[in-house]
Each structure stands twice: as C-alpha cells, then as structure tokens.
Design an enzyme around this catalytic site. Structure first.
Site, PDB file in Angstrom:
ATOM      1  N   ARG A   1       0.815  -1.125   0.050  1.00 24.13           N
ATOM      2  CA  ARG A   1       0.088  -0.128   0.046  1.00 24.13           C
ATOM      3  C   ARG A   1       0.953   1.363  -0.046  1.00 24.13           C
ATOM      4  O   ARG A   1       1.875   1.074   0.281  1.00 24.13           O
ATOM      5  CB  ARG A   1      -0.713   0.079   1.265  1.00 24.13           C
ATOM      6  CG  ARG A   1       0.015   0.050   2.542  1.00 24.13           C
ATOM      7  CD  ARG A   1      -0.866  -0.258   3.873  1.00 24.13           C
ATOM      8  NE  ARG A   1      -1.037  -1.623   3.887  1.00 24.13           N
ATOM      9  CZ  ARG A   1      -1.737  -2.152   4.827  1.00 24.13           C
ATOM     10  NH1 ARG A   1      -2.186  -1.463   5.970  1.00 24.13           N
ATOM     11  NH2 ARG A   1      -1.497  -3.590   5.170  1.00 24.13           N
TER      12      ARG A   1
ATOM     13  N   LYS B   1       4.817   9.667   3.274  1.00 22.55           N
ATOM     14  CA  LYS B   1       4.702   9.515   4.911  1.00 22.55           C
ATOM     15  C   LYS B   1       5.436  10.561   5.825  1.00 22.55           C
ATOM     16  O   LYS B   1       5.964  11.605   4.964  1.00 22.55           O
ATOM     17  CB  LYS B   1       5.445   8.111   5.018  1.00 22.55           C
ATOM     18  CG  LYS B   1       4.653   6.950   4.352  1.00 22.55           C
ATOM     19  CD  LYS B   1       5.211   5.529   4.745  1.00 22.55           C
ATOM     20  CE  LYS B   1       4.325   4.436   4.181  1.00 22.55           C
ATOM     21  NZ  LYS B   1       4.657   3.163   4.843  1.00 22.55           N
TER      22      LYS B   1
ATOM     23  N   ASP C   1      -0.083   3.846   9.412  1.00 19.36           N
ATOM     24  CA  ASP C   1       0.561   3.451   8.267  1.00 19.36           C
ATOM     25  C   ASP C   1       1.553   4.837   7.502  1.00 19.36           C
ATOM     26  O   ASP C   1       2.074   4.381   6.564  1.00 19.36           O
ATOM     27  CB  ASP C   1      -0.291   2.481   7.294  1.00 19.36           C
ATOM     28  CG  ASP C   1      -0.743   1.378   7.690  1.00 19.36           C
ATOM     29  OD1 ASP C   1      -0.348   0.980   8.915  1.00 19.36           O
ATOM     30  OD2 ASP C   1      -1.692   0.661   6.792  1.00 19.36           O
TER      31      ASP C   1
ATOM     32  N   GLU D   1       3.414  -1.401   9.247  1.00 20.49           N
ATOM     33  CA  GLU D   1       2.101  -0.975   8.798  1.00 20.49           C
ATOM     34  C   GLU D   1       1.189  -2.271   9.395  1.00 20.49           C
ATOM     35  O   GLU D   1       0.840  -3.160   8.535  1.00 20.49           O
ATOM     36  CB  GLU D   1       2.076  -1.120   7.238  1.00 20.49           C
ATOM     37  CG  GLU D   1       3.024   0.381   6.599  1.00 20.49           C
ATOM     38  CD  GLU D   1       2.858  -0.140   4.860  1.00 20.49           C
ATOM     39  OE1 GLU D   1       2.305  -0.836   4.552  1.00 20.49           O
ATOM     40  OE2 GLU D   1       3.426   1.106   4.516  1.00 20.49           O
ATOM     41  N   LEU D   2       0.926  -2.084  10.605  1.00 24.24           N
ATOM     42  CA  LEU D   2      -0.062  -3.166  11.131  1.00 24.24           C
ATOM     43  C   LEU D   2      -1.095  -2.238  11.907  1.00 24.24           C
ATOM     44  O   LEU D   2      -0.826  -1.434  12.566  1.00 24.24           O
ATOM     45  CB  LEU D   2       1.166  -3.893  12.274  1.00 24.24           C
ATOM     46  CG  LEU D   2       2.000  -4.615  11.447  1.00 24.24           C
ATOM     47  CD1 LEU D   2       2.648  -5.567  12.606  1.00 24.24           C
ATOM     48  CD2 LEU D   2       1.425  -5.822  10.478  1.00 24.24           C
ATOM     49  N   THR D   3      -2.333  -2.736  12.025  1.00 25.86           N
ATOM     50  CA  THR D   3      -3.459  -2.392  12.341  1.00 25.86           C
ATOM     51  C   THR D   3      -3.508  -2.290  13.992  1.00 25.86           C
ATOM     52  O   THR D   3      -3.565  -0.950  14.688  1.00 25.86           O
ATOM     53  CB  THR D   3      -4.965  -3.040  11.914  1.00 25.86           C
ATOM     54  OG1 THR D   3      -5.011  -2.908  10.394  1.00 25.86           O
ATOM     55  CG2 THR D   3      -5.928  -2.222  12.760  1.00 25.86           C
TER      56      THR D   3
ATOM     57  N   HIS E   1       5.228 -30.712  26.671  1.00 28.45           N
ATOM     58  CA  HIS E   1       5.475 -31.782  25.765  1.00 28.45           C
ATOM     59  C   HIS E   1       3.929 -32.613  25.207  1.00 28.45           C
ATOM     60  O   HIS E   1       3.337 -32.934  26.346  1.00 28.45           O
ATOM     61  CB  HIS E   1       6.530 -32.727  26.176  1.00 28.45           C
ATOM     62  CG  HIS E   1       6.785 -33.558  25.214  1.00 28.45           C
ATOM     63  ND1 HIS E   1       7.714 -33.339  24.094  1.00 28.45           N
ATOM     64  CD2 HIS E   1       6.835 -34.963  25.197  1.00 28.45           C
ATOM     65  CE1 HIS E   1       7.888 -34.323  23.380  1.00 28.45           C
ATOM     66  NE2 HIS E   1       7.186 -35.452  23.843  1.00 28.45           N
TER      67      HIS E   1
END
Length: 295
Positions: free
Chosen positions: A93, A114, A132, A139-141, A270
């Site tokens: 994006r 930006k 972003d 770029e993570l919500t 385990h």
C-alpha cells in the site's frame, strides 16, 4: 512451499503482463443442469439420506485459466519472460496524503507520502500522525491502535508512555506460519556487533507430522541473544504451525527483558512446538546442524 512445487523467482519485479489466451467460458450444459435441479427441487424421499444409496462423488475437472505472458526484471537488470495461468499482485500500500494540502500547515511530507515523526509528532508541534503513514515503521493495524491510544493518554491523561515499535509481534499466515518479534539477525549485528551476539536455532518436525511422514526439518526457531547484556533475548523468529500464538507469548517475555537463562529455566509443554524455545543449545557460531532428532 518450494518443496511442494512452488517456484520462487527473487528478487524480481514484473514490468509487463499480457493476456495471450482468454479464460475458458463456463460449460453451458452444466449451468442448465444446475438451473433445472434448482427448479425441480426434488421430492422428500429423494432428499432423504440413505447409506445404501451412497455413491462416490464424481470428480469434476475444471479447465485451467487462460495464459498470461509475464515480463519481469531481475535484480541484476536481466529481463526475462515466462507464461503463467494465474498472476497474483501483492503490491502493498502507499500513503494517500498528497491531496490533504498539508504544506499549507507547514507539515513536511516525504516523497513516499509518509511522515518522519518523533513519538508520532510531525515537524509541526501540534500535528501528529499515527499508523501506516509513519516513515520506516510497521504497517499493522494493532500497532496503529496501540500507538493512537498511547498518544491520546500522553495528550490528555498526563501519561509518559511511548510506543515501542521494535518489540511488536507479527505473523505471516503462510501455510506454515512465520512469526517474529524484536530484532532481525542482520539488524542486531549492525547495532550490537557480531561478537556480542549468540544466535541459537533448531529445526524440528511436529509430533503430529510423524504419522503422515511430512518434512523432518520444515519447522525452524531462532533466538537472538545479546551477550553483552546478561544474555538478554532481543529477537525471536519461528516458522511452525500456530507460530502466531507462540510469538504473542514470547513478545511479552522479550518486553520484560527475559534472558536465555529464563528461557532455559522454563519447563516446556510436551509435545508442543512452543517447547522448542526452551531447549535450544546449538548456536550458529558452532557450525553444527540444528536438526533435532526424536521427540
């Protein structure tokens, strides 16, 4: 994915795509038969399930998509052309800020659209940017949500807490998930120096993969340790089923400055994939193969 027939060409950038064969038209007869079945409905007796009437479902072979000719450029400048029937664009994006007339307010906008900020503050003290549109950041919500909340608390609740953009856990949901948090090995070497780092790693096969005899070394885990800081773990990378679940938990440990001793002193569950982070003894520096044998 490579082991199952997916061929990766990288680094390569597509520069032209041409359609050389149209996608086949749907079978008209099959469409008509489907419409007829919907119109008739069928009687109650016909719709009842009867084990005696079981028949193996007929396999339907779908025609392949039409062909596309893709021209791409390799990193060394070489131009190549190949044909494919499916092309997927994963182009990321870009920040759509150029129509906001931010120059009127004196905000400096990078060529990428930006902003370079300090704790989300732009070059104009009363104007902030979150998410972003931040240059060089994730770029993570969830990251944008967390940063926004922390900014609001600093502005209106006298908080001093700033966003930690380094230790953000993230996962790529590929067929075998990849998760990471903290430094990459390359960035850690650049910041701390190779002599101050120890990288522990391991390959293994999940227990549930033994019956179908899937790949023995498909899973991989790596801990990056800062020797100059009491062997603090500064990076975690894992390729395994449910890597996202594992990475979320490790992110907390890394944020709390857990050391390699803390990981080693933790009892593993385990048989799980997550237990591998508690039993790593082979380092990259040793040159030994990281493959694990047995369970």
């Amino acid at each position: 994915m490579s082991n199952h027939g997916v061929r990766f060409i990288r680094p390569a950038v597509p520069i032209k795509i041409e359609r050389i064969e149209e996608d086949p038209e749907p079978d008209k007869k099959e469409e008509e038969d489907g419409e007829k079945d919907e119109a008739e409905g069928g009687s109650e007796a016909q719709n009842e399930w009867n084990d005696d009437d079981w028949e193996e479902e007929e396999k339907v072979d779908l025609p392949p998509p039409g062909r596309k000719r893709v021209t791409y450029k390799l990193d060394n400048g070489e131009i190549k052309t190949e044909e494919y029937n499916t092309v997927l664009f994963a182009i990321g994006r870009e920040a759509e800020t150029r129509f906001l007339a931010l120059d009127k307010a004196g905000v400096k906008v990078n060529p990428s659209g930006k902003f370079t900020t300090v704790n989300e503050r732009t070059n104009v003290p009363h104007i902030y940017a979150v998410g972003d549109v931040l240059e060089g950041l994730l770029e993570l919500t969830p990251t944008a949500i967390k940063a926004g909340k922390l900014l609001a608390e600093r502005l209106y609740a006298n908080s001093k807490t700033t966003m930690d953009y380094l230790n953000v856990p993230t996962t790529v949901f590929t067929p075998i998930e990849y998760g990471c948090v903290g430094y990459t090995e390359e960035d850690a070497v650049q910041k701390f120096g190779a002599d101050n780092l120890e990288v522990y790693h391991v390959n293994w096969r999940p227990l549930e993969w033994t019956v179908p005899e899937r790949e023995e070394t498909a899973c991989y885990c790596k801990l990056i340790v800062n020797l100059a800081d009491n062997q603090r773990v500064i990076g975690y990378h894992v390729l395994a089923p449910n890597a996202g679940e594992m990475t979320q938990a490790v992110a907390l440990a890394i944020r709390l400055k857990a050391t390699k001793f803390d990981f080693d002193g933790t009892v593993g569950i385990h048989p799980t994939n997550a237990e591998e982070m508690t039993t790593m003894t082979i380092t990259k520096r040793s040159g030994k193969k990281p493959s694990k044998t047995g369970c």
